[in-house]
Motif scaffolding. Sequence first.
Motif, mmCIF file in Angstrom:
data_model
loop_
_atom_site.group_PDB
_atom_site.id
_atom_site.type_symbol
_atom_site.label_atom_id
_atom_site.label_comp_id
_atom_site.label_asym_id
_atom_site.label_seq_id
_atom_site.Cartn_x
_atom_site.Cartn_y
_atom_site.Cartn_z
ATOM 1 N N ARG A 132 0.830 -1.202 0.000
ATOM 2 C CA ARG A 132 0.000 0.000 0.000
ATOM 3 C C ARG A 132 0.867 1.256 0.000
ATOM 4 O O ARG A 132 0.494 2.276 -0.582
ATOM 5 N N PHE A 133 2.010 1.184 0.647
ATOM 6 C CA PHE A 133 2.940 2.314 0.623
ATOM 7 C C PHE A 133 3.322 2.638 -0.822
ATOM 8 O O PHE A 133 3.343 3.806 -1.223
ATOM 9 N N LYS A 134 3.579 1.602 -1.588
ATOM 10 C CA LYS A 134 3.927 1.807 -2.996
ATOM 11 C C LYS A 134 2.761 2.403 -3.769
ATOM 12 O O LYS A 134 2.942 3.269 -4.638
ATOM 13 N N LEU A 135 1.547 1.966 -3.448
ATOM 14 C CA LEU A 135 0.349 2.488 -4.106
ATOM 15 C C LEU A 135 0.181 3.980 -3.814
ATOM 16 O O LEU A 135 -0.112 4.779 -4.705
ATOM 17 N N ILE A 136 0.375 4.370 -2.559
ATOM 18 C CA ILE A 136 0.153 5.753 -2.144
ATOM 19 C C ILE A 136 1.259 6.676 -2.638
ATOM 20 O O ILE A 136 1.003 7.794 -3.098
ATOM 21 N N THR A 137 2.517 6.200 -2.554
ATOM 22 C CA THR A 137 3.665 7.078 -2.833
ATOM 23 C C THR A 137 4.281 6.872 -4.207
ATOM 24 O O THR A 137 5.060 7.709 -4.659
ATOM 25 N N GLY A 138 3.967 5.731 -4.836
ATOM 26 C CA GLY A 138 4.560 5.432 -6.140
ATOM 27 C C GLY A 138 5.873 4.692 -6.060
ATOM 28 O O GLY A 138 6.436 4.304 -7.099
ATOM 29 N N PHE A 139 6.378 4.457 -4.840
ATOM 30 C CA PHE A 139 7.682 3.805 -4.686
ATOM 31 C C PHE A 139 7.654 2.813 -3.522
ATOM 32 O O PHE A 139 6.930 2.994 -2.544
ATOM 33 N N ASP A 140 8.503 1.801 -3.620
ATOM 34 C CA ASP A 140 8.563 0.741 -2.610
ATOM 35 C C ASP A 140 9.637 1.061 -1.570
ATOM 36 O O ASP A 140 10.676 0.415 -1.497
ATOM 37 N N TYR A 141 9.352 2.101 -0.732
ATOM 38 C CA TYR A 141 10.351 2.552 0.233
ATOM 39 C C TYR A 141 9.888 2.392 1.683
ATOM 40 O O TYR A 141 10.471 3.001 2.577
ATOM 41 N N PHE A 142 8.867 1.584 1.924
ATOM 42 C CA PHE A 142 8.355 1.482 3.292
ATOM 43 C C PHE A 142 9.438 1.050 4.272
ATOM 44 O O PHE A 142 9.585 1.625 5.359
ATOM 45 N N LYS A 143 10.223 0.053 3.903
ATOM 46 C CA LYS A 143 11.251 -0.482 4.798
ATOM 47 C C LYS A 143 12.250 0.614 5.181
ATOM 48 O O LYS A 143 12.625 0.743 6.350
ATOM 49 N N GLN A 144 12.676 1.404 4.191
ATOM 50 C CA GLN A 144 13.634 2.466 4.475
ATOM 51 C C GLN A 144 13.060 3.504 5.431
ATOM 52 O O GLN A 144 13.742 3.978 6.352
ATOM 53 N N VAL A 145 11.775 3.846 5.230
ATOM 54 C CA VAL A 145 11.149 4.851 6.082
ATOM 55 C C VAL A 145 11.024 4.348 7.513
ATOM 56 O O VAL A 145 11.377 5.058 8.465
ATOM 57 N N TRP A 146 10.548 3.126 7.676
ATOM 58 C CA TRP A 146 10.368 2.598 9.037
ATOM 59 C C TRP A 146 11.707 2.448 9.754
ATOM 60 O O TRP A 146 11.823 2.750 10.944
ATOM 61 N N GLU A 147 12.727 2.020 9.041
ATOM 62 C CA GLU A 147 14.055 1.902 9.651
ATOM 63 C C GLU A 147 14.597 3.280 10.022
ATOM 64 O O GLU A 147 15.285 3.431 11.043
ATOM 65 N N GLY A 148 14.269 4.288 9.223
ATOM 66 C CA GLY A 148 14.689 5.642 9.552
ATOM 67 C C GLY A 148 14.019 6.162 10.802
ATOM 68 O O GLY A 148 14.651 6.821 11.647
#
Length: 331
Positions: A132-148
């Motif tokens: 869903r993160f990819k759907l909302i933002t256009g990119f598959d960066y959920f893991k990077q954001v949560w780790e940040g």
Amino acid sequence: MKELKLIDRFNRNLNYLRVSITDRCNLRCMYCSPPRSHIPRLSHADILSYEEILHIINIGVELGINKVRITGGEPLARKGIYHFLEQLNKIKGISDISLTTNGVLLKDNIEKIKNAGIKRLNISLDTLNQERFKLITGFDYFKQVWEGIQKAYELGFHPIKINTVAMKGVNDDELADIGKISLSYPFHMRFIEYMPIGDTHLDKERQIMAYEIMELLSGIGELVPVYHDQNDGPAERYKFANARGEIGIIRPLSHHFCSTCNRLRLTASGHLRPCLLSDRQEDIKTPLRNRASDRELVDVFLKAVNFKPMQHHLDQVDSETVKDSMSSIGG
């Protein structure tokens, strides 16, 4: 200039400056950016330099600005930001400096942010689901954001505010799960009513009002009001029993907080914008580059403040829409 203050026609004292340092972003969130083929971009020459931004901020501080938030686009996407943040922290008279980010570049740069003197972060996170993160933002960066976010927590940033735009049929089924994060972490989980700004492809039918958000969160437990300090901003603050963090509800549509708005925005293109939800703004870049005196630049501040409206009108059926995109204004 000491005797001059940024007080508008409605006796609101504007002491908070939101500064967009870039219109570029590494995400394309459905509620923020227009469709890919229609994304305008400022040229390098059109964007304020860091030196120009610091000059304008210094003038603002002389006029009573004591709170500054750095935004974008995505501010961490601009080269040289860490030295800029260091210089910003040296300006006497600013008591509160914070950074808004989408979190994609946070993990690899969090120590630079801390060393630059930043202690407070606002991070966008609209879902806990990777797809869903990819759907909302256009990119598959959920893991990077949560780790940040985790890294920022480990390094002692506080408060860490997590901003979630509530959208019907998009993420309303997991707002409660997002709220539960406040039980385990001392984060401020903030839920925001979607505002139709710019040429986005998200329609008004996606809007969820604050009372609906509260109902979805009520399944977790009773929301107990938290004392609201005058420097807290527009969020209505709550807390679940024994929770480490807080819940914030920001309701720009269902309950105007315009009467207490103390904000002025400096866009990356060099305009002072007194209201997020109005396209009216005042050019300060041109006089600055034409070697205007500081007193003349003060007049630009005062002119911008003078046409700050009493309130926005987005909730009215026949209201004029905001044409500029959120990424170009600065969140």
